[in-house]
Design a protein around this motif. Structure first.
Motif, PDB file in Angstrom:
ATOM      1  N   TRP A 177       8.658   1.929 -12.896  1.00  0.00           N
ATOM      2  CA  TRP A 177       8.371   2.202 -11.480  1.00  0.00           C
ATOM      3  C   TRP A 177       9.403   3.168 -10.898  1.00  0.00           C
ATOM      4  O   TRP A 177       9.051   4.111 -10.191  1.00  0.00           O
ATOM      5  CB  TRP A 177       8.356   0.891 -10.697  1.00  0.00           C
ATOM      6  CG  TRP A 177       7.990   1.076  -9.249  1.00  0.00           C
ATOM      7  CD1 TRP A 177       8.830   1.048  -8.183  1.00  0.00           C
ATOM      8  CD2 TRP A 177       6.692   1.335  -8.727  1.00  0.00           C
ATOM      9  NE1 TRP A 177       8.138   1.269  -7.029  1.00  0.00           N
ATOM     10  CE2 TRP A 177       6.814   1.458  -7.328  1.00  0.00           C
ATOM     11  CE3 TRP A 177       5.434   1.490  -9.295  1.00  0.00           C
ATOM     12  CZ2 TRP A 177       5.731   1.708  -6.492  1.00  0.00           C
ATOM     13  CZ3 TRP A 177       4.349   1.741  -8.458  1.00  0.00           C
ATOM     14  CH2 TRP A 177       4.507   1.843  -7.090  1.00  0.00           C
ATOM     15  N   ARG A 213       6.270  -2.979  -3.482  1.00  0.00           N
ATOM     16  CA  ARG A 213       6.541  -4.147  -2.635  1.00  0.00           C
ATOM     17  C   ARG A 213       6.388  -5.442  -3.437  1.00  0.00           C
ATOM     18  O   ARG A 213       7.172  -6.375  -3.270  1.00  0.00           O
ATOM     19  CB  ARG A 213       5.603  -4.151  -1.430  1.00  0.00           C
ATOM     20  CG  ARG A 213       5.956  -5.225  -0.430  1.00  0.00           C
ATOM     21  CD  ARG A 213       5.246  -5.053   0.862  1.00  0.00           C
ATOM     22  NE  ARG A 213       5.833  -3.903   1.540  1.00  0.00           N
ATOM     23  CZ  ARG A 213       5.329  -3.338   2.617  1.00  0.00           C
ATOM     24  NH1 ARG A 213       4.232  -3.808   3.150  1.00  0.00           N
ATOM     25  NH2 ARG A 213       5.903  -2.305   3.177  1.00  0.00           N
ATOM     26  N   GLN A 220       6.552   0.605  -1.398  1.00  0.00           N
ATOM     27  CA  GLN A 220       5.235   0.309  -0.840  1.00  0.00           C
ATOM     28  C   GLN A 220       4.269  -0.026  -1.967  1.00  0.00           C
ATOM     29  O   GLN A 220       4.502   0.314  -3.122  1.00  0.00           O
ATOM     30  CB  GLN A 220       4.706   1.519  -0.055  1.00  0.00           C
ATOM     31  CG  GLN A 220       5.566   1.916   1.129  1.00  0.00           C
ATOM     32  CD  GLN A 220       5.641   0.817   2.167  1.00  0.00           C
ATOM     33  OE1 GLN A 220       4.622   0.254   2.558  1.00  0.00           O
ATOM     34  NE2 GLN A 220       6.835   0.511   2.616  1.00  0.00           N
ATOM     35  N   GLY A 221       3.178  -0.687  -1.656  1.00  0.00           N
ATOM     36  CA  GLY A 221       2.159  -0.998  -2.649  1.00  0.00           C
ATOM     37  C   GLY A 221       2.703  -1.878  -3.764  1.00  0.00           C
ATOM     38  O   GLY A 221       3.280  -2.936  -3.520  1.00  0.00           O
ATOM     39  N   LEU A 222       2.534  -1.420  -5.003  1.00  0.00           N
ATOM     40  CA  LEU A 222       3.029  -2.164  -6.153  1.00  0.00           C
ATOM     41  C   LEU A 222       4.540  -2.330  -6.083  1.00  0.00           C
ATOM     42  O   LEU A 222       5.078  -3.346  -6.522  1.00  0.00           O
ATOM     43  CB  LEU A 222       2.641  -1.453  -7.460  1.00  0.00           C
ATOM     44  CG  LEU A 222       3.074  -2.125  -8.753  1.00  0.00           C
ATOM     45  CD1 LEU A 222       2.471  -3.516  -8.880  1.00  0.00           C
ATOM     46  CD2 LEU A 222       2.691  -1.269  -9.951  1.00  0.00           C
ATOM     47  N   HIS A 275       8.896   7.044  -9.531  1.00  0.00           N
ATOM     48  CA  HIS A 275       9.180   7.302  -8.109  1.00  0.00           C
ATOM     49  C   HIS A 275      10.588   7.858  -7.935  1.00  0.00           C
ATOM     50  O   HIS A 275      11.296   7.505  -6.995  1.00  0.00           O
ATOM     51  CB  HIS A 275       8.990   6.018  -7.299  1.00  0.00           C
ATOM     52  CG  HIS A 275       7.569   5.601  -7.228  1.00  0.00           C
ATOM     53  ND1 HIS A 275       6.958   4.888  -8.237  1.00  0.00           N
ATOM     54  CD2 HIS A 275       6.621   5.828  -6.292  1.00  0.00           C
ATOM     55  CE1 HIS A 275       5.704   4.689  -7.917  1.00  0.00           C
ATOM     56  NE2 HIS A 275       5.467   5.244  -6.751  1.00  0.00           N
ATOM     57  N   ARG A 308       3.634  11.267  -2.048  1.00  0.00           N
ATOM     58  CA  ARG A 308       3.381  10.034  -2.783  1.00  0.00           C
ATOM     59  C   ARG A 308       3.873   8.867  -1.935  1.00  0.00           C
ATOM     60  O   ARG A 308       4.764   9.028  -1.097  1.00  0.00           O
ATOM     61  CB  ARG A 308       4.052  10.070  -4.141  1.00  0.00           C
ATOM     62  CG  ARG A 308       5.509  10.273  -4.058  1.00  0.00           C
ATOM     63  CD  ARG A 308       6.124  10.398  -5.414  1.00  0.00           C
ATOM     64  NE  ARG A 308       7.514  10.770  -5.140  1.00  0.00           N
ATOM     65  CZ  ARG A 308       8.363  11.173  -5.994  1.00  0.00           C
ATOM     66  NH1 ARG A 308       8.011  11.292  -7.233  1.00  0.00           N
ATOM     67  NH2 ARG A 308       9.579  11.476  -5.663  1.00  0.00           N
ATOM     68  N   PRO A 309       3.294   7.703  -2.150  1.00  0.00           N
ATOM     69  CA  PRO A 309       3.741   6.553  -1.361  1.00  0.00           C
ATOM     70  C   PRO A 309       5.207   6.243  -1.662  1.00  0.00           C
ATOM     71  O   PRO A 309       5.721   6.530  -2.728  1.00  0.00           O
ATOM     72  CB  PRO A 309       2.834   5.416  -1.822  1.00  0.00           C
ATOM     73  CG  PRO A 309       2.136   5.898  -3.040  1.00  0.00           C
ATOM     74  CD  PRO A 309       2.248   7.386  -3.081  1.00  0.00           C
TER      75      PRO A 309
END
Length: 150
Positions: free
Chosen positions: A132, A20, A16-18, A136, A11-12
């Motif tokens: 989030w 960030r 990263q992505g959202l 994660h 997984r990212p």
């Protein structure tokens, strides 16, 4: 020739992505809460010391959240989780306090009336941050890799 190892989906990274974007929003709040509280404490502290100290505390929480969300690893995840939970408790606690006894504060804080002065973003931000972080969460292999790096 094909590789003998099997590819495992990854997984990212949390930042990263959202993630960030979340870090950038926290950074904006850290900067704005810090600047506002610093100005208020230096120029008019005697007007509303409790409110201004609470704004300074909120700024510290936002700084810690920003820095820990921007980092990788299970230790940073735990610090980010703690910061976001403190932020959530702060915005709900101060928000309730200022709604139930509005005369108690001579001036607004970042968390007054659940962040109404900031478009309620201070109330929504820790909920998004918590979601989030939980999505994660570092797994056991992340923790083992972190220990091996030391």
């Amino acid at each position: 020739m094909a590789s003998s190892t099997t590819a495992t989906p990854t997984r990212p990274a949390r930042n990263q992505g959202l993630g960030r974007i979340l870090v950038m929003v926290y950074a904006v709040f850290a900067l704005s809460a810090f600047a506002r509280s610093l100005f208020q404490i230096l120029s008019q502290f005697d007007v509303a010391p409790v409110a201004y100290l609470l704004s300074a505390f909120a700024a510290v929480v936002y700084v810690v959240a920003t820095l820990s969300l921007a980092r990788s690893g299970p230790g940073a995840w735990r610090v980010a989780l703690a910061a976001v939970l403190v932020e959530l408790a702060g915005v709900v606690g101060v928000g309730l306090w200022t709604v139930l006894d509005p005369g108690l504060f001579a001036d607004e804080t970042v968390w007054s009336r659940f962040g109404a002065g900031y478009g309620y973003v201070p109330l929504v931000l820790p909920l998004v941050g918590l979601a989030w972080l939980l999505a994660h969460r570092p797994d056991r292999s992340d923790a083992a890799a972190s220990r091996e790096e030391r």
